[in-house]
Design an enzyme around this catalytic site. Structure first.
Site, short mmCIF file in Angstrom:
data_model
loop_
_atom_site.label_atom_id
_atom_site.label_comp_id
_atom_site.label_asym_id
_atom_site.label_seq_id
_atom_site.Cartn_x
_atom_site.Cartn_y
_atom_site.Cartn_z
N GLY A 4 1.00 -1.27 -0.03
CA GLY A 4 0.06 -0.14 -0.04
C GLY A 4 1.02 1.22 -0.08
O GLY A 4 0.38 2.31 0.82
N SER A 6 1.60 3.36 -2.42
CA SER A 6 1.56 4.44 -3.25
C SER A 6 0.58 5.68 -2.60
O SER A 6 0.62 6.45 -3.44
CB SER A 6 0.25 4.10 -4.47
OG SER A 6 -0.69 3.52 -3.89
N ILE A 9 -0.50 5.98 4.51
CA ILE A 9 0.62 5.73 5.64
C ILE A 9 1.47 5.16 4.91
O ILE A 9 2.77 5.10 5.31
CB ILE A 9 -0.29 4.63 6.59
CG1 ILE A 9 -1.21 5.64 7.54
CG2 ILE A 9 0.86 4.01 7.62
CD1 ILE A 9 -2.20 4.67 8.57
N SER A 135 -5.83 -1.61 13.72
CA SER A 135 -6.83 -0.44 13.99
C SER A 135 -7.21 -0.60 15.56
O SER A 135 -7.23 -1.81 16.07
CB SER A 135 -8.15 -0.26 13.29
OG SER A 135 -9.19 0.36 13.91
N TYR A 148 -14.84 -4.67 8.29
CA TYR A 148 -13.47 -4.25 8.26
C TYR A 148 -12.79 -4.75 9.61
O TYR A 148 -11.62 -5.32 9.40
CB TYR A 148 -13.36 -2.71 8.37
CG TYR A 148 -12.20 -2.04 8.79
CD1 TYR A 148 -11.14 -2.38 7.86
CD2 TYR A 148 -11.76 -1.24 9.81
CE1 TYR A 148 -9.76 -1.75 7.80
CE2 TYR A 148 -10.71 -0.71 10.06
CZ TYR A 148 -9.65 -0.73 9.04
OH TYR A 148 -8.42 -0.23 9.04
#
Length: 267
Positions: A4, A6, A9, A135, A148
């Site tokens: 991730g 791109s 975070i 999370s 999620y």
């Protein structure tokens, strides 16, 4: 390796780690954005290679592992950051079972498959560290995040068990249970727009976790919520039920229909 990488975070972490002198392996599905991050790292004197991969596709993950190991031999540090967030009440999800399938595919199966592919080389060299971006909701059990948080909780548990199995080989895991971070993933929810810590703030804590290798990084609020869930579960249910009614679904969540698979934000 940072997945991730791109945006958000992942991008901030890649830039922060590159500033420490590490060689970055950048992974994401958006080729142009990934290349932008790679060029930024190299412009700053760092070293980086980019790998375009849809992590929700198991075959692509296997091909990524094979290519990376062939080109680099071993990955010393892995940051599992790529993810998909969905905030939607259950009554809006009755005809959207794919919400649960998609979050599990990217938030759980993808990092587990990637980590499993890289673990043998880490164990062989007797060093490796894996950081999972999770999370605080895995402790709080917040309403509207069933899809999620179930996927993030699965990764949290898997990593604790894996960490115990590979501990004797010098491989360790850190679960980062962040509160709200300002990213494109949280932007579609009006309640969260413009709120939370910056991606750079999160990246600084990931760098610290890579250096110090703690088992878990949690927030004070998350820890309090976890204790409350244990000692007074019905009181916790009542409180969260009230919060659930105070903060309705976003316009994006209410407008999405089963035939609109692109309506959910993800990174």
């Amino acid at each position: 390796m940072v997945t991730g990488a791109s945006s958000g975070i992942g991008e901030a972490t890649a830039l922060a780690v590159a500033a420490r002198g590490a060689t970055l392996l950048l992974v994401a599905r958006r080729a142009e954005e990934l290349e932008r991050v790679r060029r930024a790292i190299e412009a700053g004197g760092g070293r980086a290679a980019s790998y375009v991969c849809d992590l929700s596709d198991g075959d692509e993950v296997d091909a990524l592992v094979e290519r990376v190991l062939a080109e680099h031999g071993v990955v010393d540090y892995l940051v599992n950051n790529a993810g998909r967030s969905i905030r939607r009440s259950l009554h809006l999800s009755y005809e959207r079972f794919h919400d649960f399938e998609r979050t599990m595919a990217l938030n759980y199966f993808a990092p587990v498959r990637l980590t499993m592919g890289l673990l043998p080389a880490m164990r062989a060299q007797r060093f490796g560290h894996v950081v999972n971006v999770l999370s605080w909701g895995v402790q709080m059990k917040a309403p509207k995040f069933a899809a999620y948080l179930a996927s993030k909780s699965a990764l949290d548990t898997w990593s604790r068990i894996a960490g115990r199995e590979v501990y004797a080989d010098g491989v360790t895991f850190t679960n980062m249970r962040f509160a709200l971070i300002r990213t494109a993933m949280s932007a579609p929810t009006e309640t969260y727009a413009g709120r939370g810590k910056s991606p750079e703030w999160a990246a600084a804590r990931i760098v610290r976790a890579l250096e110090e290798r703690p088992v878990t990084v949690s927030t004070r609020s998350g820890n309090v919520g976890e204790v409350l869930n244990l000692v007074a579960p019905r009181l916790s249910d009542a409180m969260f039920s009230r919060f659930d009614r105070l903060f309705p679904d976003s316009a994006a969540a209410r407008a999405s229909r089963p035939e609109e698979p692109g309506s959910d934000p993800s990174t």
